[in-house]
Design a protein around this motif. Structure first.
Motif, short mmCIF file in Angstrom:
data_model
loop_
_atom_site.label_atom_id
_atom_site.label_comp_id
_atom_site.label_asym_id
_atom_site.label_seq_id
_atom_site.Cartn_x
_atom_site.Cartn_y
_atom_site.Cartn_z
N ILE A 102 0.79 -1.16 -0.05
CA ILE A 102 0.11 0.05 0.05
C ILE A 102 0.95 1.29 0.13
O ILE A 102 1.82 1.42 0.87
N ILE A 147 -2.70 6.63 1.17
CA ILE A 147 -3.18 6.94 2.62
C ILE A 147 -3.27 8.41 2.78
O ILE A 147 -2.39 8.94 2.92
N ILE A 195 -11.53 -6.17 10.15
CA ILE A 195 -10.16 -5.86 10.37
C ILE A 195 -9.88 -6.73 11.80
O ILE A 195 -10.57 -6.69 12.91
N LEU A 204 -9.21 3.41 10.90
CA LEU A 204 -8.68 2.55 10.02
C LEU A 204 -9.56 2.76 8.75
O LEU A 204 -9.18 1.77 7.74
N LEU A 249 -8.05 1.60 5.24
CA LEU A 249 -7.74 0.40 5.15
C LEU A 249 -8.96 -0.32 4.49
O LEU A 249 -8.65 -1.69 4.47
N TYR A 278 -9.72 -1.78 0.32
CA TYR A 278 -8.99 -2.90 -0.38
C TYR A 278 -9.54 -4.19 -0.33
O TYR A 278 -10.24 -4.15 0.79
N TRP A 298 -5.83 -7.07 2.99
CA TRP A 298 -4.47 -6.64 3.38
C TRP A 298 -3.58 -7.26 4.44
O TRP A 298 -4.62 -7.86 5.45
N ARG A 306 -0.12 -7.76 6.90
CA ARG A 306 1.11 -6.80 7.45
C ARG A 306 2.51 -7.33 7.12
O ARG A 306 2.84 -8.62 7.35
N LEU A 340 0.42 -3.83 4.30
CA LEU A 340 0.72 -2.51 5.09
C LEU A 340 2.13 -2.59 5.35
O LEU A 340 2.56 -3.67 6.02
N GLU A 384 3.61 2.52 7.98
CA GLU A 384 2.28 2.63 8.25
C GLU A 384 1.63 1.91 9.14
O GLU A 384 0.65 2.17 9.95
N TYR A 385 2.11 0.77 9.87
CA TYR A 385 1.96 -0.11 10.66
C TYR A 385 2.16 0.66 12.12
O TYR A 385 1.13 0.66 12.87
#
Ligand SMILES: *[C@@H]1O[C@H](CO)[C@@H](O)[C@H](O)[C@H]1NC(C)=O
Length: 333
Positions: free
Chosen positions: A39, A44, A139, A151, A154, A157, A160, A162, A234, A238-239
Motif C-alpha cells: 500500500i 493513505i 479487520i 482505520l 484500510l 482494499y 491486506w 502486514r 501494510l 504505516e503499521y
C-alpha cells in the motif's frame, strides 16, 4: 550393507528431505516478490483529512479481537479502548475461547475436530481469526496492537496483510472482505498444515502462525490474482512508529500475562526465530548422526574384530569406500 545401516540411511534421507523441503520454503520467502503489492503511502490520507473522496469502502466496518475470556488484562485495556473509541460506527467483536469454539462448531463444523485437536491454545487463537475474516470480513487486530488513528483508509482494499522485516507477513493485523479467495485458501489449508515439527515454536508458526500464512501468501501471489482478489501489504511505517501509523504497540510492562507477551513477541520476530529453530534442529540431527556413527557403527566393527577403533567418522569411511571398504564387500558376499 547391514540392515541397521539401510534403515538409518532411509530415515536420515527422509529427515533430510523434510528439512530441505522446509528450508526451501524459507528460501522461497527470502525471494518473494511481496514488495510488488505494498500500500503506497500516497494512497493513505493523512490523519484528520477528508476521507470521503478517497476510494470505495470494500471491507465491512467490523473489528475482531481475541482473548481467553472477556476479562482483558490491564495492560491491553487502553489499546483495546482506543480501537473501540476511534471506531464508533464499527461493530466490535471480542472472540473469547468459548465464543470461538461455538462459532467453528456452527459455521465451520468440518474444522471442529482439527480446531479441538490443536495442542497449543495459540493455534486456536491464530486459526479463529482466519475464519472470522472469511465469514464476516473486517479487520482483525491483536490485543497488544492498540489503534492510533481511524482505520477507514484500510477498508478500501479487498484484503491486506502486514509486511514484516526481513521477509513475509504477520497475522497480528489484517483485513479482508468476506469470502476473499486468499482467506478461503488459508482456512482450507489449515488441516493439511496441522503437523508437529517437534519444537513447539516451529509447530505453532508453521501450522497456524505467521510462517504458515507467509507460505500461503507466497503461493497465492504465484497465481497472479485479479485486482478484485488482490492482497495488499501494510508496510512497516504505516503499521507503527509514526503519527500517521495505524497502530500503537503497547509495551506490555505489566507483571502478568508473561505467556501471552512471549507469544506476541515470537509472532513479531517469527522469521529470525524460525531460522534459529531450523538451525537447532539441524545441529541436533548432526549430533544424532555423530553418536550413531561413533557408537553403533564402530561397535559393529569392533564386534567383528576389524577396524576396531572408535572413530566418529567410521560410518563415513565405510560409505566412502576408504579403508573400510573390504568389510562391506565381505559382508555382502
Ligand atoms: C479469564 O482468564 C484469566 C486468565 O486465564 C483468568 O485469570 C480469569 O479469572 C478469567 N476470568 C473469568 C471471568 O473467567
Amino acid at each position: 550393507m547391514r540392515r541397521g545401516t539401510v534403515i538409518f540411511l532411509v530415515i536420515s534421507l527422509i529427515i533430510l528431505g523434510v528439512l530441505v523441503n522446509a528450508f526451501s520454503t524459507l528460501i522461497a520467502l527470502l525471494f518473494e516478490k511481496g514488495g510488488a503489492t505494498p500500500i503506497d503511502p500516497s494512497e493513505i490520507p493523512l490523519p484528520g483529512s477528508d476521507l470521503s473522496a478517497n476510494g470505495t469502502q470494500l471491507i465491512p466496518k467490523i473489528i475482531h479481537q481475541t482473548y481467553i475470556n472477556a476479562t482483558i488484562p490491564n495492560k491491553w485495556q487502553e489499546g483495546q479502548q482506543a480501537c473501540v473509541d476511534l471506531h464508533d460506527d464499527y461493530e466490535y467483536i471480542l472472540w473469547t475461547d468459548e465464543k470461538s469454539r461455538d462459532f467453528i462448531a456452527t459455521e465451520y463444523s468440518w474444522f471442529l475436530e482439527t480446531f479441538d485437536s490443536y495442542p497449543f491454545p495459540i493455534q486456536r487463537a491464530d486459526s479463529i481469526r482466519y475464519f472470522v475474516l472469511d465469514f464476516y470480513g473486517g479487520i482483525y487486530i491483536d490485543l497488544d496492537d492498540g489503534c492510533n488513528r481511524p482505520l477507514d483508509p484500510l477498508l478500501n482494499y479487498p484484503a491486506w496483510l502486514r509486511r514484516t522485516v526481513p521477509t513475509g507477513i504477520s497475522n497480528d493485523a489484517m483485513g479482508s472482505v468476506p469470502h476473499h479467495p486468499f482467506f478461503r485458501k488459508v482456512i482450507e489449508s489449515l488441516e493439511y498444515y496441522n503437523r508437529s515439527w517437534v519444537l513447539p515454536y516451529i509447530t505453532v508458526m508453521y501450522s497456524t502462525g505467521p510462517l504458515f500464512l507467509s507460505v500461503l501468501w507466497v503461493e497465492y501471489l504465484r497465481v497472479d490474482p485479479a485486482p478484485e482478489d488482490a492482497v495488499r501489504l501494510l508496510m512497516p511505517a504505516e503499521y507503527k512508529g509514526h503519527d500517521y501509523s495505524f497502530f500503537n504497540i503497547s509495551k506490555g510492562s505489566s507483571w502478568h500475562g508473561k505467556d501471552a507477551q512471549t507469544i506476541f513477541w515470537m509472532g513479531k520476530h517469527w522469521f529470525l526465530l524460525t531460522v534459529a529453530g531450523f538451525l537447532i534442529a539441524g545441529v541436533i540431527g548432526g549430533c544424532l548422526w555423530w553418536v550413531w556413527s561413533s557408537c553403533v557403527m564402530n561397535a559393529g566393527m569392533t564386534s567383528n574384530g576389524k577396524g576396531g577403533k572408535r572413530r566418529p567418522w567410521g560410518l563415513w569411511r565405510r560409505l566412502s569406500g576408504g579403508k573400510g571398504r573390504y568389510e562391506l564387500v565381505e559382508r555382502m558376499a
